[in-house]
Design a protein around this motif. Structure first.
Motif, PDB file in Angstrom:
ATOM      1  N   ARG A   1       0.823  -1.208   0.000  1.00 60.08           N
ATOM      2  CA  ARG A   1       0.000   0.000   0.000  1.00 60.08           C
ATOM      3  C   ARG A   1       0.859   1.261   0.000  1.00 60.08           C
ATOM      4  O   ARG A   1       0.543   2.250  -0.661  1.00 60.08           O
ATOM      5  N   VAL A   2       1.968   1.224   0.734  1.00 60.15           N
ATOM      6  CA  VAL A   2       2.860   2.383   0.800  1.00 60.15           C
ATOM      7  C   VAL A   2       3.405   2.723  -0.581  1.00 60.15           C
ATOM      8  O   VAL A   2       3.514   3.903  -0.954  1.00 60.15           O
ATOM      9  N   ASP A   3       3.743   1.698  -1.358  1.00 61.98           N
ATOM     10  CA  ASP A   3       4.312   1.941  -2.686  1.00 61.98           C
ATOM     11  C   ASP A   3       3.312   2.617  -3.615  1.00 61.98           C
ATOM     12  O   ASP A   3       3.683   3.457  -4.437  1.00 61.98           O
ATOM     13  N   THR A   4       2.042   2.269  -3.464  1.00 61.26           N
ATOM     14  CA  THR A   4       1.003   2.924  -4.261  1.00 61.26           C
ATOM     15  C   THR A   4       0.905   4.401  -3.902  1.00 61.26           C
ATOM     16  O   THR A   4       0.784   5.266  -4.782  1.00 61.26           O
ATOM     17  N   LEU A   5       0.985   4.698  -2.600  1.00 67.45           N
ATOM     18  CA  LEU A   5       0.935   6.094  -2.155  1.00 67.45           C
ATOM     19  C   LEU A   5       2.159   6.870  -2.637  1.00 67.45           C
ATOM     20  O   LEU A   5       2.048   8.023  -3.078  1.00 67.45           O
ATOM     21  N   LEU A   6       3.326   6.240  -2.551  1.00 70.18           N
ATOM     22  CA  LEU A   6       4.547   6.910  -2.997  1.00 70.18           C
ATOM     23  C   LEU A   6       4.520   7.175  -4.494  1.00 70.18           C
ATOM     24  O   LEU A   6       4.966   8.237  -4.963  1.00 70.18           O
ATOM     25  N   ALA A   7       4.000   6.228  -5.255  1.00 72.50           N
ATOM     26  CA  ALA A   7       3.960   6.381  -6.712  1.00 72.50           C
ATOM     27  C   ALA A   7       3.133   7.594  -7.118  1.00 72.50           C
ATOM     28  O   ALA A   7       3.435   8.258  -8.119  1.00 72.50           O
ATOM     29  N   LYS A   8       2.093   7.902  -6.344  1.00 74.17           N
ATOM     30  CA  LYS A   8       1.269   9.075  -6.641  1.00 74.17           C
ATOM     31  C   LYS A   8       2.051  10.373  -6.469  1.00 74.17           C
ATOM     32  O   LYS A   8       1.665  11.414  -7.007  1.00 74.17           O
ATOM     33  N   GLN A   9       3.155  10.295  -5.699  1.00 79.64           N
ATOM     34  CA  GLN A   9       4.011  11.463  -5.503  1.00 79.64           C
ATOM     35  C   GLN A   9       5.303  11.340  -6.313  1.00 79.64           C
ATOM     36  O   GLN A   9       6.267  12.062  -6.061  1.00 79.64           O
ATOM     37  N   THR A  10       5.298  10.399  -7.271  1.00 78.89           N
ATOM     38  CA  THR A  10       6.477  10.086  -8.101  1.00 78.89           C
ATOM     39  C   THR A  10       7.684   9.748  -7.227  1.00 78.89           C
ATOM     40  O   THR A  10       8.813  10.136  -7.526  1.00 78.89           O
ATOM     41  N   LEU A  11       7.436   9.012  -6.147  1.00 81.23           N
ATOM     42  CA  LEU A  11       8.489   8.555  -5.248  1.00 81.23           C
ATOM     43  C   LEU A  11       8.484   7.031  -5.207  1.00 81.23           C
ATOM     44  O   LEU A  11       7.515   6.386  -5.612  1.00 81.23           O
ATOM     45  N   SER A  12       9.561   6.460  -4.703  1.00 83.42           N
ATOM     46  CA  SER A  12       9.629   5.006  -4.572  1.00 83.42           C
ATOM     47  C   SER A  12      10.567   4.646  -3.428  1.00 83.42           C
ATOM     48  O   SER A  12      11.356   5.474  -2.964  1.00 83.42           O
ATOM     49  N   ARG A  13      10.485   3.416  -2.967  1.00 86.98           N
ATOM     50  CA  ARG A  13      11.370   2.915  -1.919  1.00 86.98           C
ATOM     51  C   ARG A  13      11.988   1.601  -2.388  1.00 86.98           C
ATOM     52  O   ARG A  13      11.502   0.968  -3.332  1.00 86.98           O
ATOM     53  N   ASN A  14      13.020   1.174  -1.695  1.00 83.32           N
ATOM     54  CA  ASN A  14      13.730  -0.054  -2.057  1.00 83.32           C
ATOM     55  C   ASN A  14      13.303  -1.184  -1.126  1.00 83.32           C
ATOM     56  O   ASN A  14      13.651  -1.192   0.058  1.00 83.32           O
ATOM     57  N   ILE A  15      12.531  -2.134  -1.653  1.00 82.88           N
ATOM     58  CA  ILE A  15      12.099  -3.289  -0.866  1.00 82.88           C
ATOM     59  C   ILE A  15      13.104  -4.413  -1.072  1.00 82.88           C
ATOM     60  O   ILE A  15      13.279  -4.912  -2.187  1.00 82.88           O
ATOM     61  N   THR A  16      13.752  -4.816   0.010  1.00 81.74           N
ATOM     62  CA  THR A  16      14.777  -5.859  -0.057  1.00 81.74           C
ATOM     63  C   THR A  16      14.197  -7.247   0.135  1.00 81.74           C
ATOM     64  O   THR A  16      14.652  -8.219  -0.458  1.00 81.74           O
ATOM     65  N   ILE A  17      13.174  -7.348   0.982  1.00 82.50           N
ATOM     66  CA  ILE A  17      12.575  -8.657   1.261  1.00 82.50           C
ATOM     67  C   ILE A  17      11.075  -8.499   1.456  1.00 82.50           C
ATOM     68  O   ILE A  17      10.608  -7.521   2.056  1.00 82.50           O
ATOM     69  N   SER A  18      10.321  -9.464   0.935  1.00 84.85           N
ATOM     70  CA  SER A  18       8.870  -9.513   1.115  1.00 84.85           C
ATOM     71  C   SER A  18       8.522 -10.833   1.786  1.00 84.85           C
ATOM     72  O   SER A  18       8.973 -11.899   1.348  1.00 84.85           O
ATOM     73  N   ILE A  19       7.732 -10.769   2.865  1.00 87.84           N
ATOM     74  CA  ILE A  19       7.330 -11.973   3.588  1.00 87.84           C
ATOM     75  C   ILE A  19       5.814 -11.977   3.749  1.00 87.84           C
ATOM     76  O   ILE A  19       5.190 -10.918   3.824  1.00 87.84           O
ATOM     77  N   PRO A  20       5.183 -13.166   3.806  1.00 79.98           N
ATOM     78  CA  PRO A  20       3.720 -13.219   3.873  1.00 79.98           C
ATOM     79  C   PRO A  20       3.145 -13.118   5.282  1.00 79.98           C
ATOM     80  O   PRO A  20       1.951 -12.947   5.435  1.00 79.98           O
ATOM     81  N   HIS A  21       3.995 -13.250   6.322  1.00 80.32           N
ATOM     82  CA  HIS A  21       3.510 -13.218   7.701  1.00 80.32           C
ATOM     83  C   HIS A  21       4.316 -12.204   8.506  1.00 80.32           C
ATOM     84  O   HIS A  21       5.499 -11.991   8.249  1.00 80.32           O
ATOM     85  N   PHE A  22       3.689 -11.618   9.508  1.00 74.37           N
ATOM     86  CA  PHE A  22       4.335 -10.524  10.223  1.00 74.37           C
ATOM     87  C   PHE A  22       5.192 -10.972  11.405  1.00 74.37           C
ATOM     88  O   PHE A  22       6.070 -10.237  11.854  1.00 74.37           O
ATOM     89  N   LEU A  23       4.986 -12.184  11.933  1.00 71.41           N
ATOM     90  CA  LEU A  23       5.612 -12.545  13.199  1.00 71.41           C
ATOM     91  C   LEU A  23       7.135 -12.573  13.142  1.00 71.41           C
ATOM     92  O   LEU A  23       7.803 -12.266  14.130  1.00 71.41           O
ATOM     93  N   VAL A  24       7.705 -12.933  12.003  1.00 68.04           N
ATOM     94  CA  VAL A  24       9.164 -12.988  11.911  1.00 68.04           C
ATOM     95  C   VAL A  24       9.765 -11.607  11.658  1.00 68.04           C
ATOM     96  O   VAL A  24      10.965 -11.401  11.851  1.00 68.04           O
ATOM     97  N   ALA A  25       8.952 -10.644  11.262  1.00 68.84           N
ATOM     98  CA  ALA A  25       9.462  -9.326  10.879  1.00 68.84           C
ATOM     99  C   ALA A  25      10.270  -8.646  11.986  1.00 68.84           C
ATOM    100  O   ALA A  25      11.380  -8.155  11.728  1.00 68.84           O
ATOM    101  N   PRO A  26       9.783  -8.573  13.236  1.00 67.95           N
ATOM    102  CA  PRO A  26      10.571  -7.885  14.266  1.00 67.95           C
ATOM    103  C   PRO A  26      11.951  -8.501  14.485  1.00 67.95           C
ATOM    104  O   PRO A  26      12.929  -7.777  14.713  1.00 67.95           O
ATOM    105  N   SER A  27      12.057  -9.823  14.408  1.00 68.71           N
ATOM    106  CA  SER A  27      13.360 -10.472  14.586  1.00 68.71           C
ATOM    107  C   SER A  27      14.311 -10.120  13.449  1.00 68.71           C
ATOM    108  O   SER A  27      15.515  -9.932  13.668  1.00 68.71           O
TER     109      SER A  27
END
Length: 303
Positions: free
Chosen positions: A210-236
């Motif tokens: 969702r963030v990337d869609t918002l950034l694109a509307k402002q002609t901005l972008s970010r660098n996503i290094t990893i995509s995961i389907p579940h949130f529990l491992v994210a904090p570690s």
């Protein structure tokens, strides 16, 4: 197809419902206490009554015909209503009941709701049991419509006429990174947010959120290094890397102290989300269901 009820063995409807649910003759029979030959015989009788094949063999199991699908839309709610009518006569005493409550939840709602819910149940319904079923939004809808769960909890933007719902709580997004991040110190600017690498949580298992869609509307972008389907491992992952993530605030705050994470307001405007519980309209006046809904609503107030 016009029949008189006294001409039909109503047990055939139970077999039909099991076949629609399991799409396999043996498994359907086992689920309702019938042998494979008895289930096959019942299917043959159903085919004779309806003058339709009803189910066709395929690699993935039995596939319902259009006639079967149309019948299921009428038969499944009727059977569910009968079950509710019979069970509504039962008395329910929370302190002594050992009833199993089946609830469909996303993993995020499990994380936020289950600990305080179980703490509350230990006090007011110590013998009650909870069975959690999970899945994506459509899978949760199917569980509810097929009577596999008492209710479901999650983010449900779609309105379905035979579902009723109640708001549990609202959530907002924050940004999270480790305390000794090489770039981000005591605050988080948009420039720093865009300059660092990101971890994305995507149930669609893609690299755009969702963030990337918002950034694109402002002609901005970010660098996503990893995509995961579940949130529990994210904090570690965040605690051991220079990645940053945009997470639900309740999740971020739960992990921040133990994993030495920093939590910042998002430097871009991003809408939060609302978590609802939903139940089938046929259970709206059922005493036990109403009790369960009240407990979940009270739990949500405390989180």
């Amino acid at each position: 197809m016009n029949f008189s009820l006294n001409q039909i063995d109503l047990n055939l409807l139970v077999v039909f419902d099991a076949l629609m649910r399991d799409r396999h003759v043996t498994r359907a029979g086992e689920s309702i206490g019938l042998s494979q030959p008895a289930t096959s015989n019942a299917l043959a009788r159903l085919r004779y009554l309806t003058k339709d094949e009803l189910f066709i063999r395929a690699k993935s199991g039995l596939q319902p015909t259009p006639v079967a699908i149309a019948l299921a839309q009428q038969i499944q709610p009727a059977l569910q209503q009968i079950q509710i009518a019979l069970s509504s006569a039962e008395s329910f005493e929370p302190m002594t009941s050992d009833r199993v409550f089946a609830i469909g939840m996303t993993d995020y709602v499990e994380f936020v709701m289950l600990p305080p819910l179980l703490e509350k149940l230990e006090q007011i319904a110590p013998h009650a049991k909870i069975q959690i079923r999970t899945g994506d939004r459509q899978q949760l809808f199917d569980l509810l419509d097929n009577g596999k769960v008492d209710l479901i909890c999650g983010v449900f933007p779609e309105q379905i006429p035979w579902h009723q719902e109640q708001l549990l709580f609202q959530e907002q997004f924050v940004c999270v990174c480790r305390q000794n991040h090489s770039l981000i110190k005591d605050s988080l600017s948009l420039e720093e947010y865009l300059a660092t690498s990101h971890l994305l949580i995507s149930i669609k298992e893609d690299m755009v959120g969702r963030v990337d869609t918002l950034l694109a509307k402002q002609t901005l972008s970010r660098n996503i290094t990893i995509s995961i389907p579940h949130f529990l491992v994210a904090p570690s992952i965040l605690a051991r890397s220079d990645l940053i993530a945009t997470l639900a605030k309740r999740v971020a705050n739960s992990f921040a102290q133990d994993l030495h994470l920093k939590v910042f307001p998002c430097p871009i405007t991003i809408d939060g989300f609302s978590v609802f519980m939903r139940w089938h309209q046929s259970t709206r006046n059922h005493t036990t269901h109403k009790w369960l809904r009240n407990i979940l609503a009270a739990t949500a107030i405390s989180i």
